[in-house]
Design a protein around this motif. Structure first.
Motif, PDB file in Angstrom:
ATOM      1  N   THR A  31       6.882   1.532  -5.624  1.00 13.82           N
ATOM      2  CA  THR A  31       6.427   1.687  -6.996  1.00 13.82           C
ATOM      3  C   THR A  31       7.437   2.511  -7.792  1.00 13.82           C
ATOM      4  N   PRO A  32       8.101   1.893  -8.769  1.00 14.76           N
ATOM      5  CA  PRO A  32       9.127   2.613  -9.525  1.00 14.76           C
ATOM      6  C   PRO A  32       8.514   3.362 -10.710  1.00 14.76           C
ATOM      7  N   SER A  33       8.121   4.570 -10.488  1.00 13.33           N
ATOM      8  CA  SER A  33       7.475   5.338 -11.540  1.00 13.33           C
ATOM      9  C   SER A  33       7.761   6.809 -11.333  1.00 13.33           C
ATOM     10  N   GLU A  34       8.128   7.468 -12.433  1.00 12.02           N
ATOM     11  CA  GLU A  34       8.335   8.920 -12.346  1.00 12.02           C
ATOM     12  C   GLU A  34       7.044   9.622 -11.938  1.00 12.02           C
ATOM     13  N   VAL A  58      -1.111   6.305 -13.085  1.00  8.79           N
ATOM     14  CA  VAL A  58      -0.228   5.246 -12.592  1.00  8.79           C
ATOM     15  C   VAL A  58      -1.021   3.975 -12.323  1.00  8.79           C
ATOM     16  N   VAL A  59      -2.202   4.101 -11.744  1.00  7.82           N
ATOM     17  CA  VAL A  59      -2.979   2.914 -11.389  1.00  7.82           C
ATOM     18  C   VAL A  59      -3.487   2.182 -12.626  1.00  7.82           C
ATOM     19  N   GLU A  60      -3.631   2.903 -13.736  1.00 10.00           N
ATOM     20  CA  GLU A  60      -4.003   2.229 -14.985  1.00 10.00           C
ATOM     21  C   GLU A  60      -2.895   1.300 -15.448  1.00 10.00           C
ATOM     22  N   VAL A  61      -1.647   1.711 -15.235  1.00  7.64           N
ATOM     23  CA  VAL A  61      -0.495   0.904 -15.629  1.00  7.64           C
ATOM     24  C   VAL A  61      -0.176  -0.148 -14.571  1.00  7.64           C
ATOM     25  N   ASP A  62      -0.362   0.205 -13.308  1.00  9.25           N
ATOM     26  CA  ASP A  62      -0.014  -0.681 -12.188  1.00  9.25           C
ATOM     27  C   ASP A  62      -1.202  -0.807 -11.232  1.00  9.25           C
ATOM     28  N   PRO A  63      -2.245  -1.523 -11.637  1.00  9.25           N
ATOM     29  CA  PRO A  63      -3.455  -1.608 -10.815  1.00  9.25           C
ATOM     30  C   PRO A  63      -3.288  -2.436  -9.539  1.00  9.25           C
ATOM     31  N   ALA A  66      -0.658  -1.360  -4.024  1.00  7.54           N
ATOM     32  CA  ALA A  66      -1.344  -0.875  -2.829  1.00  7.54           C
ATOM     33  C   ALA A  66      -0.920   0.548  -2.486  1.00  7.54           C
ATOM     34  N   ASP A  67       0.335   0.874  -2.774  1.00  7.61           N
ATOM     35  CA  ASP A  67       0.821   2.226  -2.491  1.00  7.61           C
ATOM     36  C   ASP A  67       0.065   3.274  -3.297  1.00  7.61           C
ATOM     37  N   VAL A  68      -0.129   2.998  -4.577  1.00  8.93           N
ATOM     38  CA  VAL A  68      -0.834   3.965  -5.424  1.00  8.93           C
ATOM     39  C   VAL A  68      -2.260   4.134  -4.928  1.00  8.93           C
ATOM     40  N   TRP A  69      -2.941   3.036  -4.657  1.00  7.23           N
ATOM     41  CA  TRP A  69      -4.323   3.131  -4.161  1.00  7.23           C
ATOM     42  C   TRP A  69      -4.382   3.874  -2.833  1.00  7.23           C
TER      43      TRP A  69
END
Length: 152
Positions: A31-34, A58-63, A66-69
Motif C-alpha cells: 500500500t503506497p501511502s504516507e 487509509v481504508v476510506e481511500v483504499d477500502p 487487505a494489508d490495511v484491514w
C-alpha cells in the motif's frame, strides 16, 4: 483445564510485539501511502490507538487493501477490541483469502479468545498459503504450542 496464563501470556506478548519490520513483512499489496507508513511506525511504538486512527483514514481511500484491514485488526487486537479485530481480519480475508499476515493474526486472536481449534485451523491455512517456510507459520505454531503446553 485452562491454559497456563504465564506461557500463553509470554507467547501472546511475542506475537503482539511485532516490530515495524515484521509488520512490513506480512503485508502483501505494498500500500503506497504516507499514512500507511506512519501507521506502521506507530504500531512499532505500540501506539495502537493512533495507528487505528490513521488506518481508518487509509481504508476510506483504499477500502480494497487487505494489508490495511489486517493491520487494523492487529491494532484492535492489541488494545483488546476483539470484535473490531475479528471484523477487520474478516474484511482482509474477503479481499485476499491467502493473506498470510491476516491469517496468522486471526489465529492469534482465536487463541486470545480461547478458541484453540480455530487457531489450529488458521495454522493449516497459513501453512497452505506459505509456498516456502515463513515466519508467520512459525509464530502462530509457537503461540499454539505455548497455549497447549499450559493445558492439563
Amino acid at each position: 483445564m485452562r491454559p497456563c496464563l504465564t506461557a500463553f501470556a509470554f507467547a501472546l506478548s511475542l506475537a503482539l510485539a511485532t516490530p515495524a519490520a515484521a509488520v512490513r513483512m506480512i503485508t502483501s499489496d505494498a500500500t503506497p501511502s504516507e499514512e500507511f507508513e506512519e501507521a506502521i511506525a506507530l504500531i512499532d511504538e505500540d501506539r495502537f490507538e493512533d495507528a487505528i486512527e490513521l488506518l481508518e483514514e487509509v481504508v476510506e481511500v483504499d477500502p480494497d487493501s487487505a494489508d490495511v484491514w489486517s493491520l487494523l485488526g492487529f491494532s484492535y487486537r492489541n488494545i483488546g477490541e476483539t470484535d473490531e479485530a475479528f471484523a477487520a481480519y474478516n474484511k482482509a480475508l474477503l479481499i485476499a483469502p491467502d493473506h498470510v499476515g491476516a491469517n496468522e493474526y486471526l489465529g492469534e486472536l482465536y487463541l486470545q479468545v480461547g478458541d484453540l481449534e480455530k487457531a489450529k485451523a488458521q495454522l493449516r491455512i497459513v501453512d497452505d498459503a506459505c509456498t516456502a517456510g515463513c515466519p508467520e507459520f512459525d509464530q502462530l505454531k509457537a503461540a499454539i504450542e505455548a497455549y497447549e503446553s499450559g493445558t492439563q
